[in-house]
Design a protein around this motif. Structure first.
Motif, PDB file in Angstrom:
ATOM      1  N   LEU A 272      23.914 -27.529  31.229  1.00  0.00           N
ATOM      2  CA  LEU A 272      24.358 -27.386  32.614  1.00  0.00           C
ATOM      3  C   LEU A 272      24.127 -28.676  33.403  1.00  0.00           C
ATOM      4  O   LEU A 272      24.950 -29.049  34.248  1.00  0.00           O
ATOM      5  N   PHE A 273      23.026 -29.365  33.128  1.00  0.00           N
ATOM      6  CA  PHE A 273      22.730 -30.625  33.804  1.00  0.00           C
ATOM      7  C   PHE A 273      23.763 -31.688  33.441  1.00  0.00           C
ATOM      8  O   PHE A 273      24.297 -32.382  34.309  1.00  0.00           O
ATOM      9  N   LEU A 274      24.078 -31.815  32.154  1.00  0.00           N
ATOM     10  CA  LEU A 274      25.064 -32.805  31.716  1.00  0.00           C
ATOM     11  C   LEU A 274      26.459 -32.466  32.229  1.00  0.00           C
ATOM     12  O   LEU A 274      27.242 -33.365  32.568  1.00  0.00           O
ATOM     13  N   ALA A 275      26.768 -31.169  32.294  1.00  0.00           N
ATOM     14  CA  ALA A 275      28.067 -30.752  32.835  1.00  0.00           C
ATOM     15  C   ALA A 275      28.154 -31.089  34.323  1.00  0.00           C
ATOM     16  O   ALA A 275      29.211 -31.506  34.808  1.00  0.00           O
ATOM     17  N   ALA A 276      27.048 -30.923  35.049  1.00  0.00           N
ATOM     18  CA  ALA A 276      27.033 -31.272  36.469  1.00  0.00           C
ATOM     19  C   ALA A 276      27.218 -32.778  36.635  1.00  0.00           C
ATOM     20  O   ALA A 276      27.934 -33.231  37.536  1.00  0.00           O
ATOM     21  N   PHE A 277      26.590 -33.565  35.767  1.00  0.00           N
ATOM     22  CA  PHE A 277      26.743 -35.021  35.826  1.00  0.00           C
ATOM     23  C   PHE A 277      28.192 -35.416  35.566  1.00  0.00           C
ATOM     24  O   PHE A 277      28.754 -36.273  36.263  1.00  0.00           O
ATOM     25  N   ALA A 278      28.811 -34.790  34.575  1.00  0.00           N
ATOM     26  CA  ALA A 278      30.206 -35.096  34.256  1.00  0.00           C
ATOM     27  C   ALA A 278      31.146 -34.634  35.361  1.00  0.00           C
ATOM     28  O   ALA A 278      32.218 -35.216  35.559  1.00  0.00           O
ATOM     29  N   ALA A 279      30.747 -33.621  36.104  1.00  0.00           N
ATOM     30  CA  ALA A 279      31.592 -33.074  37.168  1.00  0.00           C
ATOM     31  C   ALA A 279      31.603 -33.940  38.417  1.00  0.00           C
ATOM     32  O   ALA A 279      32.339 -33.647  39.358  1.00  0.00           O
ATOM     33  N   LEU A 280      30.818 -35.001  38.451  1.00  0.00           N
ATOM     34  CA  LEU A 280      30.817 -35.875  39.625  1.00  0.00           C
ATOM     35  C   LEU A 280      32.175 -36.550  39.827  1.00  0.00           C
ATOM     36  O   LEU A 280      32.452 -37.055  40.919  1.00  0.00           O
ATOM     37  N   ALA A 281      33.023 -36.537  38.816  1.00  0.00           N
ATOM     38  CA  ALA A 281      34.373 -37.077  38.958  1.00  0.00           C
ATOM     39  C   ALA A 281      35.274 -36.126  39.748  1.00  0.00           C
ATOM     40  O   ALA A 281      36.297 -36.545  40.297  1.00  0.00           O
ATOM     41  N   ASP A 282      34.903 -34.852  39.824  1.00  0.00           N
ATOM     42  CA  ASP A 282      35.655 -33.850  40.583  1.00  0.00           C
ATOM     43  C   ASP A 282      35.331 -34.011  42.073  1.00  0.00           C
ATOM     44  O   ASP A 282      34.162 -34.081  42.445  1.00  0.00           O
ATOM     45  N   PRO A 283      36.347 -34.077  42.939  1.00  0.00           N
ATOM     46  CA  PRO A 283      36.074 -34.314  44.368  1.00  0.00           C
ATOM     47  C   PRO A 283      35.198 -33.251  45.030  1.00  0.00           C
ATOM     48  O   PRO A 283      34.350 -33.579  45.867  1.00  0.00           O
ATOM     49  N   THR A 284      35.360 -31.994  44.676  1.00  0.00           N
ATOM     50  CA  THR A 284      34.556 -30.931  45.277  1.00  0.00           C
ATOM     51  C   THR A 284      33.093 -31.064  44.875  1.00  0.00           C
ATOM     52  O   THR A 284      32.195 -30.969  45.721  1.00  0.00           O
ATOM     53  N   SER A 285      32.853 -31.287  43.598  1.00  0.00           N
ATOM     54  CA  SER A 285      31.485 -31.463  43.112  1.00  0.00           C
ATOM     55  C   SER A 285      30.861 -32.724  43.692  1.00  0.00           C
ATOM     56  O   SER A 285      29.687 -32.729  44.065  1.00  0.00           O
ATOM     57  N   ARG A 286      31.651 -33.779  43.791  1.00  0.00           N
ATOM     58  CA  ARG A 286      31.141 -35.039  44.335  1.00  0.00           C
ATOM     59  C   ARG A 286      30.762 -34.894  45.811  1.00  0.00           C
ATOM     60  O   ARG A 286      29.748 -35.430  46.251  1.00  0.00           O
ATOM     61  N   ALA A 287      31.546 -34.128  46.559  1.00  0.00           N
ATOM     62  CA  ALA A 287      31.236 -33.919  47.978  1.00  0.00           C
ATOM     63  C   ALA A 287      29.917 -33.158  48.129  1.00  0.00           C
ATOM     64  O   ALA A 287      29.094 -33.492  48.996  1.00  0.00           O
ATOM     65  N   TYR A 288      29.701 -32.154  47.277  1.00  0.00           N
ATOM     66  CA  TYR A 288      28.446 -31.395  47.333  1.00  0.00           C
ATOM     67  C   TYR A 288      27.266 -32.301  46.954  1.00  0.00           C
ATOM     68  O   TYR A 288      26.225 -32.285  47.620  1.00  0.00           O
ATOM     69  N   TYR A 289      27.434 -33.098  45.902  1.00  0.00           N
ATOM     70  CA  TYR A 289      26.392 -34.027  45.467  1.00  0.00           C
ATOM     71  C   TYR A 289      26.064 -35.023  46.581  1.00  0.00           C
ATOM     72  O   TYR A 289      24.894 -35.264  46.889  1.00  0.00           O
ATOM     73  N   ASP A 290      27.093 -35.591  47.201  1.00  0.00           N
ATOM     74  CA  ASP A 290      26.879 -36.556  48.279  1.00  0.00           C
ATOM     75  C   ASP A 290      26.173 -35.909  49.471  1.00  0.00           C
ATOM     76  O   ASP A 290      25.337 -36.546  50.116  1.00  0.00           O
ATOM     77  N   ARG A 291      26.496 -34.661  49.772  1.00  0.00           N
ATOM     78  CA  ARG A 291      25.826 -33.942  50.861  1.00  0.00           C
ATOM     79  C   ARG A 291      24.339 -33.764  50.556  1.00  0.00           C
ATOM     80  O   ARG A 291      23.497 -33.951  51.433  1.00  0.00           O
ATOM     81  N   LYS A 292      24.000 -33.445  49.317  1.00  0.00           N
ATOM     82  CA  LYS A 292      22.596 -33.292  48.930  1.00  0.00           C
ATOM     83  C   LYS A 292      21.865 -34.636  48.982  1.00  0.00           C
ATOM     84  O   LYS A 292      20.703 -34.699  49.374  1.00  0.00           O
ATOM     85  N   ARG A 293      22.545 -35.703  48.593  1.00  0.00           N
ATOM     86  CA  ARG A 293      21.937 -37.029  48.678  1.00  0.00           C
ATOM     87  C   ARG A 293      21.691 -37.409  50.140  1.00  0.00           C
ATOM     88  O   ARG A 293      20.679 -38.016  50.470  1.00  0.00           O
ATOM     89  N   ALA A 294      22.621 -37.036  51.016  1.00  0.00           N
ATOM     90  CA  ALA A 294      22.459 -37.317  52.440  1.00  0.00           C
ATOM     91  C   ALA A 294      21.296 -36.536  53.039  1.00  0.00           C
ATOM     92  O   ALA A 294      20.690 -36.960  54.023  1.00  0.00           O
ATOM     93  N   GLU A 295      20.971 -35.390  52.443  1.00  0.00           N
ATOM     94  CA  GLU A 295      19.824 -34.598  52.892  1.00  0.00           C
ATOM     95  C   GLU A 295      18.502 -35.226  52.458  1.00  0.00           C
ATOM     96  O   GLU A 295      17.445 -34.751  52.833  1.00  0.00           O
ATOM     97  N   GLY A 296      18.561 -36.267  51.625  1.00  0.00           N
ATOM     98  CA  GLY A 296      17.353 -36.965  51.203  1.00  0.00           C
ATOM     99  C   GLY A 296      16.898 -36.663  49.798  1.00  0.00           C
ATOM    100  O   GLY A 296      15.840 -37.121  49.375  1.00  0.00           O
ATOM    101  N   LYS A 297      17.686 -35.921  49.037  1.00  0.00           N
ATOM    102  CA  LYS A 297      17.305 -35.602  47.664  1.00  0.00           C
ATOM    103  C   LYS A 297      17.572 -36.800  46.750  1.00  0.00           C
ATOM    104  O   LYS A 297      18.507 -37.557  46.958  1.00  0.00           O
ATOM    105  N   GLU A 298      16.736 -36.941  45.744  1.00  0.00           N
ATOM    106  CA  GLU A 298      16.934 -37.975  44.727  1.00  0.00           C
ATOM    107  C   GLU A 298      18.110 -37.574  43.833  1.00  0.00           C
ATOM    108  O   GLU A 298      18.578 -36.435  43.875  1.00  0.00           O
ATOM    109  N   HIS A 299      18.542 -38.502  42.990  1.00  0.00           N
ATOM    110  CA  HIS A 299      19.703 -38.278  42.116  1.00  0.00           C
ATOM    111  C   HIS A 299      19.530 -37.034  41.245  1.00  0.00           C
ATOM    112  O   HIS A 299      20.396 -36.156  41.224  1.00  0.00           O
ATOM    113  N   ASN A 300      18.412 -36.943  40.514  1.00  0.00           N
ATOM    114  CA  ASN A 300      18.215 -35.808  39.613  1.00  0.00           C
ATOM    115  C   ASN A 300      18.118 -34.493  40.368  1.00  0.00           C
ATOM    116  O   ASN A 300      18.638 -33.469  39.916  1.00  0.00           O
TER     117      ASN A 300
END
Length: 121
Positions: free
Chosen positions: A62-90
């Motif tokens: 599931l972790f590797l699938a989430a990493f690969a999904a960063l190319a998907d715009p919806t997944s990338r937007a969620y990831y970027d929102r979490k990074r903006a909240e101050g979370k680290e990459h992992n």
């Protein structure tokens, strides 16, 4: 789902089966080791931290699938929102994987394929 290839899909289905063993998406996330754990002792609560247990092979898939999904715009937007909240990459990837568990659980429960959300007008 974006980011899930044939090998990852096989690993997830092998570990999860048809999903009937899990009552809620939270149960599936806890089984995979993606749900946060609260450390308690007596009356003291020390907060939530990432779990050390769970099904390691499922968590890795599931972790590797989430990493690969960063190319998907919806997944990338969620990831970027979490990074903006101050979370680290992992930590942001774990959040994304946990969110994708909810979608996976719904797909298994309704026996449907992945349908991306239509773009907001």
């Amino acid at each position: 789902m974006p980011g899930i290839g044939v090998g990852t899909e096989a690993r997830i289905l092998l570990e999860v089966g048809d999903g009937t063993a899990f009552a809620t998406p939270g149960h599936l996330a806890a089984y995979a080791g993606l749900a946060p754990v609260t450390r308690r002792s007596g009356s003291s609560i020390r907060g939530e931290h990432p779990p050390k247990g769970g099904n390691k092979q499922l968590k890795r898939a599931l972790f590797l699938a989430a990493f690969a999904a960063l190319a998907d715009p919806t997944s990338r937007a969620y990831y970027d929102r979490k990074r903006a909240e101050g979370k680290e990459h992992n930590a942001a990837l774990i959040c994304l994987a946990r969110r994708r568990v909810d979608v996976l659980f719904a797909m298994l429960r309704t026996k449907t394929t992945y349908q991306p959300r239509p773009a907001a007008a």
